[in-house]
Design a protein around this motif. Sequence first.
Motif, PDB file in Angstrom:
ATOM      1  N   ARG A 127      41.816  31.472  40.961  1.00 33.92           N
ATOM      2  CA  ARG A 127      41.785  30.196  41.680  1.00 33.92           C
ATOM      3  C   ARG A 127      43.174  29.550  41.720  1.00 33.92           C
ATOM      4  N   THR A 128      43.873  29.554  40.601  1.00 30.47           N
ATOM      5  CA  THR A 128      45.193  28.924  40.537  1.00 30.47           C
ATOM      6  C   THR A 128      46.248  29.738  41.262  1.00 30.47           C
ATOM      7  N   ARG A 129      46.272  31.041  41.024  1.00 30.90           N
ATOM      8  CA  ARG A 129      47.322  31.884  41.596  1.00 30.90           C
ATOM      9  C   ARG A 129      47.180  32.036  43.110  1.00 30.90           C
ATOM     10  N   LEU A 130      45.944  31.996  43.624  1.00 30.34           N
ATOM     11  CA  LEU A 130      45.729  32.206  45.056  1.00 30.34           C
ATOM     12  C   LEU A 130      45.282  30.939  45.773  1.00 30.34           C
ATOM     13  N   ALA A 131      45.211  29.817  45.053  1.00 29.94           N
ATOM     14  CA  ALA A 131      44.812  28.532  45.641  1.00 29.94           C
ATOM     15  C   ALA A 131      43.476  28.654  46.366  1.00 29.94           C
ATOM     16  N   LEU A 132      42.497  29.211  45.691  1.00 23.61           N
ATOM     17  CA  LEU A 132      41.167  29.404  46.290  1.00 23.61           C
ATOM     18  C   LEU A 132      40.402  28.092  46.262  1.00 23.61           C
ATOM     19  N   GLY A 133      40.262  27.488  47.416  1.00 19.79           N
ATOM     20  CA  GLY A 133      39.561  26.222  47.516  1.00 19.79           C
ATOM     21  C   GLY A 133      40.412  25.016  47.191  1.00 19.79           C
ATOM     22  N   ASP A 134      41.663  25.220  46.856  1.00 20.91           N
ATOM     23  CA  ASP A 134      42.566  24.126  46.516  1.00 20.91           C
ATOM     24  C   ASP A 134      43.865  24.266  47.298  1.00 20.91           C
ATOM     25  N   ALA A 135      44.631  23.210  47.323  1.00 17.47           N
ATOM     26  CA  ALA A 135      45.965  23.266  47.923  1.00 17.47           C
ATOM     27  C   ALA A 135      46.885  24.045  46.987  1.00 17.47           C
ATOM     28  N   PRO A 136      47.787  24.876  47.526  1.00 14.54           N
ATOM     29  CA  PRO A 136      48.712  25.631  46.675  1.00 14.54           C
ATOM     30  C   PRO A 136      49.564  24.710  45.809  1.00 14.54           C
ATOM     31  N   THR A 137      49.783  25.114  44.581  1.00 16.27           N
ATOM     32  CA  THR A 137      50.636  24.380  43.654  1.00 16.27           C
ATOM     33  C   THR A 137      51.856  25.234  43.320  1.00 16.27           C
ATOM     34  N   PRO A 170      50.942  35.497  44.372  1.00 20.52           N
ATOM     35  CA  PRO A 170      50.003  36.597  44.700  1.00 20.52           C
ATOM     36  C   PRO A 170      50.151  37.768  43.736  1.00 20.52           C
ATOM     37  N   VAL A 171      49.889  37.520  42.468  1.00 23.37           N
ATOM     38  CA  VAL A 171      50.076  38.539  41.432  1.00 23.37           C
ATOM     39  C   VAL A 171      49.175  39.746  41.676  1.00 23.37           C
ATOM     40  N   ILE A 172      47.926  39.508  42.076  1.00 27.89           N
ATOM     41  CA  ILE A 172      46.990  40.609  42.289  1.00 27.89           C
ATOM     42  C   ILE A 172      47.416  41.459  43.480  1.00 27.89           C
ATOM     43  N   GLU A 215      39.766  40.458  50.359  1.00 26.73           N
ATOM     44  CA  GLU A 215      38.618  39.730  49.822  1.00 26.73           C
ATOM     45  C   GLU A 215      38.982  38.756  48.716  1.00 26.73           C
ATOM     46  N   VAL A 216      40.114  38.949  48.052  1.00 29.34           N
ATOM     47  CA  VAL A 216      40.487  37.983  47.017  1.00 29.34           C
ATOM     48  C   VAL A 216      40.770  36.609  47.615  1.00 29.34           C
ATOM     49  N   PHE A 217      41.006  36.545  48.938  1.00 26.37           N
ATOM     50  CA  PHE A 217      41.302  35.280  49.595  1.00 26.37           C
ATOM     51  C   PHE A 217      40.114  34.696  50.361  1.00 26.37           C
ATOM     52  N   THR A 218      39.083  35.495  50.633  1.00 30.07           N
ATOM     53  CA  THR A 218      38.046  35.066  51.567  1.00 30.07           C
ATOM     54  C   THR A 218      36.983  34.171  50.956  1.00 30.07           C
ATOM     55  N   ASN A 219      36.762  34.275  49.637  1.00 29.08           N
ATOM     56  CA  ASN A 219      35.675  33.536  48.971  1.00 29.08           C
ATOM     57  C   ASN A 219      34.295  33.979  49.451  1.00 29.08           C
ATOM     58  N   ARG A 220      34.186  35.170  50.016  1.00 29.16           N
ATOM     59  CA  ARG A 220      32.883  35.668  50.450  1.00 29.16           C
ATOM     60  C   ARG A 220      32.069  36.214  49.281  1.00 29.16           C
ATOM     61  N   TYR A 221      32.752  36.556  48.178  1.00 30.24           N
ATOM     62  CA  TYR A 221      32.086  37.126  47.012  1.00 30.24           C
ATOM     63  C   TYR A 221      32.454  36.310  45.775  1.00 30.24           C
ATOM     64  N   GLY A 222      31.534  36.280  44.823  1.00 32.65           N
ATOM     65  CA  GLY A 222      31.796  35.532  43.600  1.00 32.65           C
ATOM     66  C   GLY A 222      32.649  36.271  42.596  1.00 32.65           C
ATOM     67  N   PHE A 278      35.759  36.977  42.429  1.00 26.40           N
ATOM     68  CA  PHE A 278      37.078  36.434  42.115  1.00 26.40           C
ATOM     69  C   PHE A 278      37.085  34.901  42.031  1.00 26.40           C
ATOM     70  N   PHE A 279      35.915  34.307  41.873  1.00 29.34           N
ATOM     71  CA  PHE A 279      35.857  32.847  41.769  1.00 29.34           C
ATOM     72  C   PHE A 279      36.468  32.360  40.452  1.00 29.34           C
ATOM     73  N   GLN A 280      37.058  31.185  40.483  1.00 26.78           N
ATOM     74  CA  GLN A 280      37.513  30.459  39.300  1.00 26.78           C
ATOM     75  C   GLN A 280      38.639  31.202  38.558  1.00 26.78           C
ATOM     76  N   ASP A 281      38.969  30.685  37.382  1.00 25.17           N
ATOM     77  CA  ASP A 281      40.118  31.193  36.624  1.00 25.17           C
ATOM     78  C   ASP A 281      39.748  32.021  35.402  1.00 25.17           C
ATOM     79  N   ASN A 282      38.481  32.074  35.035  1.00 22.80           N
ATOM     80  CA  ASN A 282      38.063  32.896  33.898  1.00 22.80           C
ATOM     81  C   ASN A 282      36.555  33.102  33.966  1.00 22.80           C
ATOM     82  N   GLU A 283      36.052  33.932  33.068  1.00 25.84           N
ATOM     83  CA  GLU A 283      34.633  34.280  33.109  1.00 25.84           C
ATOM     84  C   GLU A 283      33.728  33.098  32.793  1.00 25.84           C
TER      85      GLU A 283
END
Length: 312
Positions: free
Chosen positions: A99-109, A114-116, A147-154, A156-161
Motif C-alpha cells: 500500500r505504501t510503496r505503490l500508493a494503493l488507494g492513497d496519494a503517493p508519498t 516500485p520495489v516489486i 495486478e499489483v496496481f489494479t486492486n482487483r485482488y486482495g 496485495f492489499f495493505q502493508d502486512n498480513e
Amino acid sequence: MHAESIMSQSHLQAGSWMKDVANSGWYDYIGAILACTLKAVTEIVTFKCNVMIHCSDGWDRTAQVSSLAMLCMDPYYRTQAGFLKLVQKEWCSFGHRFRTRLALGDAPTTEYSPVIVQWLECVFQLLQQFPDAFEFTDDALLRLAEEVFTNRYGTFFQDNELERSHVVAGTLSLWSALLEDSQTWQNAGYKAEQMRIFPSVCQATYGIWEAYWFRFHARGARLKPAPLPPSERTAPSPSSLAPSPEVTEDPFAPDFLEGPSDHAEPSLFSPAELIPKAKAAPPPPPLFGDDDEDVFAKHTKRGDKSLTEEAT
C-alpha cells in the motif's frame, strides 16, 4: 515510471527515453540486486556458509535478494506453483508494504517506490539468461506487474498480513486466477533439472523488458503474442500444480546442498487448486522449509504478531 514516459514518444522524434532510463539509474539498481544475489548464492552453495540478508527495514531489498537467491538455488521455486508460493511467502507474508510503496488507494508519498516491479525485472533478467530453467514465462511477470496496481485482488492489499486479514475475506485471490489459466504462462521449453543457477551481473547481458516498458506504446501491441485457440491449448502442467512431497530427510543436514532435498513446504493453496489433471513426473522438491518455529517471535496480550507488524 518509464512506461508512462514512453507514451509521449513519437515515431517522428528521437525522444529521450534512453537518457531518462540512464539518469534514473534503474539498471544500476538491477545490477546491484543481482550482484548481491550472486554473493549470497555463492556463499551458501560454494562456501557452505550461512547468510543473513537484511536491509534497513527488512521489507524491500531483503525480499528482493532472498527471493532471487531461492530462485537460483531451489528449482522448485522455478515451477509455476512454486513461483507463486515464493511471492506469497517472501513478499506478502513477510510484510512488503504494498500500500505504501505503490500508493494503493492513497496519494503517493515520499515512500512511493516500485520495489516489486524492480524485483520482477530482476526475475526477467534471470529468465533471459536461463530460458529453460523456469516453468513459467515472462507473461507471469507482466501479469503480476499489472495486478499489483489494479486492486482487483486482495493478494496485495495493505502493508502486512495483519492489516490484510481484515479485508481479504471479501476479495479474490490472484493465485487462484493464475493457476486456473496456467497454460497461458507455461514455458514449453522448460527442463525440470536439479540445478543451481548463478546470475550474470554484467549489464552487457541484460535485456530490456519490452513487454512491460512498451505496453503503453504502439510497439507494445506488436510484442503481445496472440492467444492460442482452445483446440491448441495444452492442459496445465501437473508438475507445477502438484503439492509438495513429504519430508523424507533432514533438510538441515551438513551436506543438504550437495543433492536435492525432499523437505516439504506447507501449501498456500486449497486442495482444489492443487489437483493435477494428468499424471507426470513430480516437481523438483523445495530446499527451503517455511514451517520452522520462529524463536524470535514476540507475543503480547493482544495476541501473536508477525515480525513485520512488530517492526512497524
